[in-house]
Design a protein around this motif. Structure first.
Motif, PDB file in Angstrom:
ATOM      1  N   ARG A 124      52.243  23.221  27.764  1.00 24.19           N
ATOM      2  CA  ARG A 124      51.587  24.138  26.830  1.00 24.19           C
ATOM      3  C   ARG A 124      50.531  23.396  26.039  1.00 24.19           C
ATOM      4  O   ARG A 124      50.570  22.176  25.908  1.00 24.19           O
ATOM      5  CB  ARG A 124      52.591  24.771  25.876  1.00 24.19           C
ATOM      6  N   ARG A 125      49.596  24.151  25.491  1.00 25.71           N
ATOM      7  CA  ARG A 125      48.575  23.611  24.595  1.00 25.71           C
ATOM      8  C   ARG A 125      48.502  24.525  23.377  1.00 25.71           C
ATOM      9  O   ARG A 125      48.068  25.666  23.479  1.00 25.71           O
ATOM     10  CB  ARG A 125      47.209  23.564  25.297  1.00 25.71           C
ATOM     11  N   LEU A 126      48.911  24.013  22.220  1.00 24.47           N
ATOM     12  CA  LEU A 126      49.033  24.870  21.032  1.00 24.47           C
ATOM     13  C   LEU A 126      47.720  25.522  20.633  1.00 24.47           C
ATOM     14  O   LEU A 126      47.659  26.704  20.329  1.00 24.47           O
ATOM     15  CB  LEU A 126      49.571  24.066  19.862  1.00 24.47           C
ATOM     16  N   ALA A 127      46.635  24.744  20.601  1.00 24.12           N
ATOM     17  CA  ALA A 127      45.370  25.283  20.122  1.00 24.12           C
ATOM     18  C   ALA A 127      44.841  26.361  21.054  1.00 24.12           C
ATOM     19  O   ALA A 127      44.015  27.183  20.662  1.00 24.12           O
ATOM     20  CB  ALA A 127      44.332  24.167  19.974  1.00 24.12           C
ATOM     21  N   GLU A 128      45.329  26.374  22.311  1.00 22.01           N
ATOM     22  CA  GLU A 128      44.868  27.362  23.274  1.00 22.01           C
ATOM     23  C   GLU A 128      45.896  28.469  23.475  1.00 22.01           C
ATOM     24  O   GLU A 128      45.727  29.336  24.319  1.00 22.01           O
ATOM     25  CB  GLU A 128      44.575  26.668  24.612  1.00 22.01           C
ATOM     26  N   SER A 129      46.944  28.445  22.728  1.00 21.70           N
ATOM     27  CA  SER A 129      48.002  29.435  22.877  1.00 21.70           C
ATOM     28  C   SER A 129      47.918  30.447  21.739  1.00 21.70           C
ATOM     29  O   SER A 129      46.921  30.528  21.033  1.00 21.70           O
ATOM     30  CB  SER A 129      49.366  28.734  22.853  1.00 21.70           C
ATOM     31  N   GLY A 130      48.996  31.200  21.556  1.00 21.94           N
ATOM     32  CA  GLY A 130      49.012  32.196  20.491  1.00 21.94           C
ATOM     33  C   GLY A 130      49.507  31.668  19.170  1.00 21.94           C
ATOM     34  O   GLY A 130      49.796  32.463  18.273  1.00 21.94           O
ATOM     35  N   TYR A 131      49.586  30.345  19.011  1.00 23.25           N
ATOM     36  CA  TYR A 131      50.158  29.791  17.786  1.00 23.25           C
ATOM     37  C   TYR A 131      49.375  30.236  16.549  1.00 23.25           C
ATOM     38  O   TYR A 131      49.948  30.763  15.590  1.00 23.25           O
ATOM     39  CB  TYR A 131      50.192  28.265  17.872  1.00 23.25           C
ATOM     40  N   ASN A 132      48.066  30.020  16.573  1.00 22.09           N
ATOM     41  CA  ASN A 132      47.273  30.387  15.406  1.00 22.09           C
ATOM     42  C   ASN A 132      47.289  31.897  15.175  1.00 22.09           C
ATOM     43  O   ASN A 132      47.237  32.365  14.035  1.00 22.09           O
ATOM     44  CB  ASN A 132      45.840  29.886  15.562  1.00 22.09           C
ATOM     45  N   GLU A 133      47.384  32.668  16.264  1.00 24.68           N
ATOM     46  CA  GLU A 133      47.479  34.121  16.129  1.00 24.68           C
ATOM     47  C   GLU A 133      48.771  34.515  15.425  1.00 24.68           C
ATOM     48  O   GLU A 133      48.758  35.387  14.539  1.00 24.68           O
ATOM     49  CB  GLU A 133      47.425  34.774  17.506  1.00 24.68           C
ATOM     50  N   ARG A 134      49.875  33.873  15.784  1.00 23.92           N
ATOM     51  CA  ARG A 134      51.142  34.193  15.130  1.00 23.92           C
ATOM     52  C   ARG A 134      51.067  33.875  13.638  1.00 23.92           C
ATOM     53  O   ARG A 134      51.565  34.635  12.800  1.00 23.92           O
ATOM     54  CB  ARG A 134      52.297  33.400  15.761  1.00 23.92           C
ATOM     55  N   ARG A 135      50.463  32.767  13.309  1.00 27.32           N
ATOM     56  CA  ARG A 135      50.348  32.414  11.890  1.00 27.32           C
ATOM     57  C   ARG A 135      49.537  33.468  11.131  1.00 27.32           C
ATOM     58  O   ARG A 135      49.920  33.884  10.041  1.00 27.32           O
ATOM     59  CB  ARG A 135      49.699  31.035  11.732  1.00 27.32           C
ATOM     60  N   ALA A 136      48.443  33.910  11.717  1.00 25.28           N
ATOM     61  CA  ALA A 136      47.626  34.935  11.071  1.00 25.28           C
ATOM     62  C   ALA A 136      48.419  36.230  10.903  1.00 25.28           C
ATOM     63  O   ALA A 136      48.287  36.928   9.880  1.00 25.28           O
ATOM     64  CB  ALA A 136      46.361  35.184  11.886  1.00 25.28           C
ATOM     65  N   GLN A 137      49.253  36.566  11.873  1.00 26.74           N
ATOM     66  CA  GLN A 137      50.034  37.798  11.791  1.00 26.74           C
ATOM     67  C   GLN A 137      51.054  37.761  10.658  1.00 26.74           C
ATOM     68  O   GLN A 137      51.202  38.736   9.912  1.00 26.74           O
ATOM     69  CB  GLN A 137      50.730  38.055  13.132  1.00 26.74           C
ATOM     70  N   VAL A 138      51.759  36.654  10.501  1.00 26.66           N
ATOM     71  CA  VAL A 138      52.763  36.611   9.433  1.00 26.66           C
ATOM     72  C   VAL A 138      52.095  36.492   8.073  1.00 26.66           C
ATOM     73  O   VAL A 138      52.645  36.970   7.064  1.00 26.66           O
ATOM     74  CB  VAL A 138      53.800  35.490   9.652  1.00 26.66           C
ATOM     75  N   GLU A 139      50.931  35.888   8.012  1.00 21.31           N
ATOM     76  CA  GLU A 139      50.194  35.862   6.742  1.00 21.31           C
ATOM     77  C   GLU A 139      49.768  37.273   6.353  1.00 21.31           C
ATOM     78  O   GLU A 139      49.832  37.653   5.177  1.00 21.31           O
ATOM     79  CB  GLU A 139      48.987  34.932   6.858  1.00 21.31           C
ATOM     80  N   GLU A 140      49.350  38.051   7.329  1.00 18.17           N
ATOM     81  CA  GLU A 140      48.983  39.438   7.053  1.00 18.17           C
ATOM     82  C   GLU A 140      50.211  40.249   6.654  1.00 18.17           C
ATOM     83  O   GLU A 140      50.139  41.090   5.743  1.00 18.17           O
ATOM     84  CB  GLU A 140      48.318  40.048   8.287  1.00 18.17           C
ATOM     85  N   ALA A 141      51.331  40.008   7.290  1.00 22.37           N
ATOM     86  CA  ALA A 141      52.564  40.711   6.916  1.00 22.37           C
ATOM     87  C   ALA A 141      52.947  40.410   5.473  1.00 22.37           C
ATOM     88  O   ALA A 141      53.330  41.318   4.715  1.00 22.37           O
ATOM     89  CB  ALA A 141      53.694  40.313   7.861  1.00 22.37           C
ATOM     90  N   ALA A 142      52.852  39.139   5.076  1.00 16.14           N
ATOM     91  CA  ALA A 142      53.161  38.766   3.694  1.00 16.14           C
ATOM     92  C   ALA A 142      52.218  39.463   2.722  1.00 16.14           C
ATOM     93  O   ALA A 142      52.632  39.937   1.654  1.00 16.14           O
ATOM     94  CB  ALA A 142      53.086  37.253   3.540  1.00 16.14           C
ATOM     95  N   ARG A 143      50.947  39.548   3.086  1.00 16.93           N
ATOM     96  CA  ARG A 143      49.964  40.208   2.202  1.00 16.93           C
ATOM     97  C   ARG A 143      50.325  41.674   2.011  1.00 16.93           C
ATOM     98  O   ARG A 143      50.329  42.190   0.882  1.00 16.93           O
ATOM     99  CB  ARG A 143      48.569  40.083   2.797  1.00 16.93           C
ATOM    100  N   ILE A 144      50.644  42.354   3.107  1.00 16.82           N
ATOM    101  CA  ILE A 144      50.991  43.774   3.012  1.00 16.82           C
ATOM    102  C   ILE A 144      52.254  43.981   2.181  1.00 16.82           C
ATOM    103  O   ILE A 144      52.357  44.938   1.401  1.00 16.82           O
ATOM    104  CB  ILE A 144      51.168  44.360   4.431  1.00 16.82           C
ATOM    105  N   LEU A 145      53.210  43.073   2.319  1.00 11.34           N
ATOM    106  CA  LEU A 145      54.467  43.196   1.575  1.00 11.34           C
ATOM    107  C   LEU A 145      54.340  42.731   0.130  1.00 11.34           C
ATOM    108  O   LEU A 145      55.285  42.872  -0.657  1.00 11.34           O
ATOM    109  CB  LEU A 145      55.571  42.400   2.280  1.00 11.34           C
ATOM    110  N   GLY A 146      53.199  42.165  -0.216  1.00 14.50           N
ATOM    111  CA  GLY A 146      52.968  41.762  -1.606  1.00 14.50           C
ATOM    112  C   GLY A 146      53.705  40.520  -2.035  1.00 14.50           C
ATOM    113  O   GLY A 146      54.042  40.364  -3.213  1.00 14.50           O
ATOM    114  N   VAL A 147      53.969  39.604  -1.093  1.00 16.89           N
ATOM    115  CA  VAL A 147      54.637  38.349  -1.419  1.00 16.89           C
ATOM    116  C   VAL A 147      53.732  37.188  -1.042  1.00 16.89           C
ATOM    117  O   VAL A 147      52.858  37.310  -0.183  1.00 16.89           O
ATOM    118  CB  VAL A 147      55.993  38.210  -0.697  1.00 16.89           C
TER     119      VAL A 147
END
Length: 346
Positions: free
Chosen positions: A198-221
């Motif tokens: 696997r290659r992290l920078a070419e995988s969905g790693y950064n996408e997953r991080r962006a998704q949970v950051e957006e989830a936290a924003r929506i939940l107000g935490v």
């Protein structure tokens, strides 16, 4: 004559090493302020340095017999950014000879963090840098962010800098508080490479991080670590609901694991893999196959993928003294795998 002298004609001025790590519980929580339970593995990377009086760094990897030349101020390609990023963030303004020896298997065992930590330790010795082990780890994280392009959390570098092979290291990735935690009695750790690179920078790693950051924003935490009621994540739309559900439930599993016996800890590992596979979607069919074989073995308490995912290694908690037997049995059914930690990590 040392390998360094054979390559560069001088002896090194500083040498340091750092281990890889395997994470037992707490995957994809460290960039949301969560809790993690890694341990160091026996395999280490050693970095030796000397000044060369030029305006370029000469980097040699013994494991691949590869030499790279990188001008001051440039990051280079291949494995170079892990080293040159460490040099630039440490204020190095002269050319260095660098020899990298040893090998931490790639794919979920933090080979990159071990390289960064070993490089930074050698630089600390060479230039008398005022860096404690935590600051050194955080500098390694910045190397990943700024030079490699992976928005990782702090677990890998903290574990490589601070963990040992005899205990797990509980890390609160928000406060950076940590303490040693014994392995469950009567158990040892087995790590097997799935054979899927696997290659992290070419995988969905950064996408997953962006998704949970957006989830936290929506939940107000600030971070999902602050979610006290796991039911609130069910209000989110997909895939944010599933991503957040994994992080919240994984944090809970780490807390439960602190008081668990081997059988209970194994069940938590099994649940962690299911969550990583289904909610976070960072596993791989071949990794799942290997995990299933391990989970079905009578001497295995539990097993899961380890690391960022999309391939790489799996970790199992097995009955003490049975790691070799389990590995032979499982690899007979999964021949493309490779046992990585042949002896107990305890």
């Amino acid at each position: 004559m040392s390998a360094f002298q054979e390559l560069f004609g001088v002896e090194p001025e500083a040498t340091a090493s750092a281990p890889g790590r395997v994470n037992l519980l707490g995957e994809h929580t460290d960039y949301q302020g969560g809790f993690v339970l890694p341990t160091a593995i026996p395999q280490r990377i050693t970095v030796s340095l000397s000044r060369n009086g030029t305006q370029e760094h000469v980097l040699h990897s013994a494991s691949t017999d590869t030499t790279l030349r990188v001008l001051l101020g440039e990051k280079g390609k291949g494995f170079a950014p892990y080293v040159t990023g460490s040099l630039q963030l440490s204020g190095v303004q002269e050319g260095l000879n660098v020899l990298i020896e040893g090998k931490v298997p790639s794919g979920g065992l933090s080979s990159s963090a071990a390289l960064e930590v070993a490089t930074l330790r050698a630089l600390r010795d060479l230039f008398n840098l005022d860096l404690d082990d935590v600051e050194l780890a955080l500098r390694g994280v910045q190397v990943e962010h700024r030079f490699v392009g992976v928005k990782c959390g702090v677990m890998d570098q903290m574990a490589s800098s601070l963990a040992n092979t005899n205990t797990m290291l509980l890390i609160d990735t928000r406060s950076l508080e940590r303490r040693s935690v014994p392995f469950p009695a009567g158990a040892e750790v087995l790590v097997i490479d799935s054979g899927v690179p696997r290659r992290l920078a070419e995988s969905g790693y950064n996408e997953r991080r962006a998704q949970v950051e957006e989830a936290a924003r929506i939940l107000g935490v600030k971070e999902l670590r602050d979610v006290q009621d796991s039911g609130v994540v069910e209000k989110l739309g997909s895939p944010l609901k599933e991503r957040a559900r994994h992080v919240v439930s994984e944090n809970a599993r780490v807390q439960q694991g602190l008081q668990a016996d081997a059988a209970q800890f194994g069940q938590l590992m099994n649940a962690s893999h299911a969550s990583l596979r289904d909610d976070y979607q960072v596993s791989h069919p071949q990794v799942d196959e290997l995990v299933n074989l391990l989970q079905a073995h009578p001497q295995v308490f539990g097993a899961r993928m380890t690391g960022a995912g999309f391939g790489g290694a799996v970790v199992a908690l097995v009955r003490e003294g049975r790691a070799g037997q389990v590995a032979r049995d499982v690899l007979a059914q999964y021949p493309r795998g490779k046992q990585l930690v042949p002896e107990a990590a305890t």
